[in-house]
Design an enzyme around this catalytic site. Structure first.
Site, PDB file in Angstrom:
ATOM      1  N   THR A   1       0.767  -1.375   0.133  1.00  0.00           N
ATOM      2  CA  THR A   1       0.010  -0.070  -0.186  1.00  0.00           C
ATOM      3  C   THR A   1       0.839   1.201  -0.082  1.00  0.00           C
ATOM      4  OG1 THR A   1      -0.158  -0.396   2.542  1.00  0.00           O
ATOM      5  CG2 THR A   1      -2.022  -0.879   1.053  1.00  0.00           C
TER       6      THR A   1
ATOM      7  N   ASN B   1       1.487  10.976   0.819  1.00  0.00           N
ATOM      8  CA  ASN B   1       2.067  10.636  -0.527  1.00  0.00           C
ATOM      9  C   ASN B   1       1.193  10.768  -1.699  1.00  0.00           C
ATOM     10  OD1 ASN B   1       3.814  10.157  -2.599  1.00  0.00           O
ATOM     11  ND2 ASN B   1       4.475   8.001  -2.166  1.00  0.00           N
TER      12      ASN B   1
ATOM     13  N   GLU C   1      -9.222   1.624   1.795  1.00  0.00           N
ATOM     14  CA  GLU C   1     -10.622   0.665   1.510  1.00  0.00           C
ATOM     15  C   GLU C   1     -11.605   1.593   1.073  1.00  0.00           C
ATOM     16  OE1 GLU C   1     -10.852  -2.572   4.774  1.00  0.00           O
ATOM     17  OE2 GLU C   1      -9.395  -0.946   5.348  1.00  0.00           O
TER      18      GLU C   1
HETATM   19 MO1  MOS Z   1      -8.676  -4.629   5.771  1.00  0.00          MO
HETATM   20  S1  MOS Z   1     -10.387  -5.713   4.973  1.00  0.00           S
HETATM   21  O1  MOS Z   1      -9.209  -4.076   7.194  1.00  0.00           O
HETATM   22  O2  MOS Z   1      -7.312  -5.501   5.514  1.00  0.00           O
END
Ligand code: MOS
Length: 704
Positions: A465, A597, A671
């Site tokens: 990520t 970023n 998310e």
């Molecule tokens: Mo996320 S579904 O809280 O890794």
């Protein structure tokens, strides 16, 4: 001092990833390694009558075969999300019962992977089979237990009188399909016991500190006797936060055979044994006055879980946060099916919940003849209607307005089927996005070295990520150094506890701790700049200057509700003759507080949108009614988007830092990108075709 935070910084881990030097769990080179292969059940409900391992045991290279008859001892951990957590409350091989197809019923250990796999197929199993229950319609429904201390039901006002006071009413049922986790890096583990009571685990883990405690409890060891090593994860999305049965079994078996043991799951094994997003059925009822003010939101949800754990896809988490209404109700019910245990999957709850609510809001807008953007602006809630707290730094309206502007929404024809291009129907749709602003306690250590570099160390993870880069950018800003002079080490339980990489909270957890540790190291050294510290280090001949600092959420949650916001606008092109849908244009505008970023934040949103396009158009997993096994089983049969399916995704951020949340004002991102995506697409499909699709995925047959 050059400003780093908020600019576009290249990935710190980019070179390691493209050159293949980033080491993933199964790739760690451990001398003397042996290999395990799982034996899995090919019935979905019943008991093992007999299990004959004699042929497998005699097979070349086989070291041991484990079944429920000689299961290695493990202890039940506290399993409470705080101290420790396992995904499936039934410990592996604990009895002869089979609860779902593909359940682990044995493990073969051999000197090579191929010999272990070959011998696994020589284990002879006789079952007493019962008909599996795999259809929610045939299941009895129960109330799910509270999730993170909150009941999955709520009511305020009065639904009946709210319905009566509305002049326009709307109700419909929306469905989502079972979705499989399909991270690029499959589930894999190496368990290495240095002696009978010290264990090192190489496993993709979103939470190394928690997983360390969990394995310690599973084996009755002091926490410091367990080390979890996860420098890199190849995608996780919620399915790599806690140990699954295969990991527990691998560690237990490794202790018995006294050799480091590796277990790698096949994609097929992953369909049953490493989580999925439960199918959902959601009934949404809305009522509104003629001017579009909502008088009722009612949200009733059904989802399913396995017989061996309870996971209720929490779709109603979003219901009280989106739109204001005096009469609000939500309720969830849960079916127990003979299916593997479902779990968190990128925006669990928010994603299917917004699919239903944002589709319904669009339908209501058509009914009211009000623009869907206007309907949302009109009903925006300034407070969390369950917590009764105001939202901090909320810029939802800006997301809607900026998104509409960038997309050119004002030119949208007011009738379905009125846009065409190259003989295809064109439709425009929009939907809102949201995700809670979460953070946890994190501890970070900083070391300044005489060579002019700063090292930042924490056990927090980068799932792909961008945490390495975010940590480096924050330290660069605080210390006034170029990003290149910052070295970041993550994902090892020997390092200070950085918390969980889940709930999109790693950035908001780590950034304040990194800031604090950097300030601390300069203060302790009694210097103003890192340059001064480096000079002092060289003159004094000391090897390093160090500081460790923590940052944790405090009393602010008593006053504010923290939530991130967004809006998606999209265009679809539909060839009705062959039912082909293509997403041709996409604009996402997000408010996530301070962007750390610009590059990886936008990538997170794009990744979420791509995953949402998969959910909207392709992803589904059905169970074979006879054997109860998923009919899809690998990355070829389980369809998700490839590059050719994805248009350019334009991402913008609006708003201001959320300084009520933490000193950096960062809420994190991840998310939120997927939330609302499938509704935006279905809304565009309606605009293009006049056809409302309430059952995901929108496959060609539904468009013909
Ligand atoms: Mo996320 S579904 O809280 O890794």
């Amino acid at each position: 001092m050059s400003k780093v935070i908020g600019t576009a910084v290249n990935r710190k881990d980019g070179r390691a990833k493209v050159t293949g030097t980033a080491t993933y769990a199964a790739e760690h080179q451990i001398p003397n390694l042996v290999h395990g292969y799982l034996v899995t059940a090919n019935i979905a409900n019943g008991q093992i009558k007999s299990i004959d391992t004699s042929t497998a045991e005699k097979s070349v290279g086989v070291i041991a075969v484990f079944t429920h008859k000689n299961a290695p001892k493990v202890f039940m951990p506290s399993n409470d999300f705080v101290t420790s957590k396992i995904y499936e409350a039934r410990l592996p091989l604990s009895d002869n019962k089979v609860h779902y197809a593909g359940q682990i019923i044995g493990l073969v250990v051999a000197d090579t992977f191929e010999r272990a796999r070959d011998a696994a197929h020589l284990v002879k199993v006789e079952y007493t089979a019962q008909k599996p229950l795999i259809d929610v319609k045939q299941a009895s429904l129960k109330e799910p237990p509270p999730q993170f201390g909150e009941e999955l039901k709520f009511e305020k006002g009065n639904i009946t009188s709210g319905m009566a006071s509305g002049t326009t009413k709307f109700a419909a049922t929306y469905k989502t399909s079972t979705e499989l986790h399909a991270p690029m890096e499959p589930h894999a583990i190496i368990a290495h016991w240095q002696d009978a009571d010290s264990l090192t685990v190489y496993e993709p883990s979103q939470w190394v500190a928690g997983t360390q405690r969990t394995y310690a409890e599973l084996f009755g060891l002091p926490t410091e006797r367990v080390r979890i090593v996860t420098p890199f994860l190849g995608g996780a999305f919620g399915c790599k936060a806690f140990p699954w049965p295969h990991g527990i079994l691998c560690a237990a078996a490794a202790r018995q055979v006294k050799r480091p043991l590796r277990v790698v799951l096949s994609r097929r094994q992953m369909t049953a044994n490493s989580g999925h997003r439960s199918e959902t059925e959601q009934l949404i009822s809305l009522a509104a006055t003629a001017d579009g003010s909502l008088t009722v939101i009612d949200h009733q949800v059904k989802s399913s879980t396995s017989p061996v754990d309870t996971f209720a896809e929490p779709c109603t988490g979003i219901t009280p946060v989106m739109y204001t209404t005096p009469n609000l109700r939500m309720k969830q019910e849960l079916a127990v099916l003979n299916i593997g245990t479902p779990t968190f999957m990128r925006a669990p709850g928010e994603n299917p919940g917004l699919w239903a609510l944002e589709s319904a809001m669009d339908e209501l807008a058509w009914q009211l003849k009000i623009d869907p953007v206007e309907l949302r602006l009109k009903n925006e809630t300034k407070e969390h209607q369950r917590k009764g707290q105001p939202f901090s730094a909320k810029y939802f309206a800006d997301c809607l307005r900026v998104g509409a502007e960038q997309f050119g929404w004002k030119d949208r024809p007011k009738q379905p089927r009125s846009l065409t291009r190259d003989g295809k129907l064109i439709g425009w749709g929009m939907a809102a996005a949201t995700f809670p602003g979460l953070r946890g306690k994190a501890t970070v250590k900083v070391r300044l070295l005489p060579d002019g570099t700063a090292h930042i160390l924490t056990a927090g993870n980068d799932m792909g990520t961008g945490a390495y880069t975010v940590v480096a950018a924050t330290a660069a800003e605080e210390l006034g150094l170029p990003v290149e002079q910052i070295r970041v080490e993550l994902g090892d339980s020997l390092l200070p506890d950085g918390g969980l990489a889940g709930g999109s909270m790693m950035t908001a957890s780590l950034v304040p701790a990194v800031m604090s540790a950097c300030q601390q190291v300069l203060k302790t050294a009694k210097v103003k700049t890192a340059q001064e510290a480096f000079t002092n280090l060289r003159q004094s001949g000391r090897s390093a200057l160090e500081a460790t600092a923590s940052s944790a959420p405090g009393a602010e949650a008593k006053k504010w509700a923290f939530q991130s916001w967004g809006a998606h606008f999209c265009e679809v092109s539909i060839d009705e003759e062959i039912g082909r849908l293509r997403v041709t244009r996409w604009v996402s505008v997000m408010n996530i507080g301070q962007v750390i970023n610009a590059k990886t934040a936008a990538s997170q949103v794009r990744g979420g949108v791509i995953m949402g396009i998969g959910q909207a158009l392709m992803e589904e997993s059905h169970l074979d009614p006879n054997i109860g096994y998923p009919v899809v089983y690998d990355l070829a049969t389980y369809h998700f988007p490839a590059h050719a399916d994805i248009p350019r995704i334009q991402v913008a951020f609006v708003g201001q830092p959320d300084l009520n949340f933490n000193p950096a004002g960062v809420r994190g991102v991840g998310e939120i990108g997927i939330t609302g995506v499938s509704a935006a697409i279905a809304n565009a499909v309606y605009h293009a075709t006049g056809k409302r699709i309430r059952d995901l995925p929108i496959t060609p047959d539904k468009l013909l």
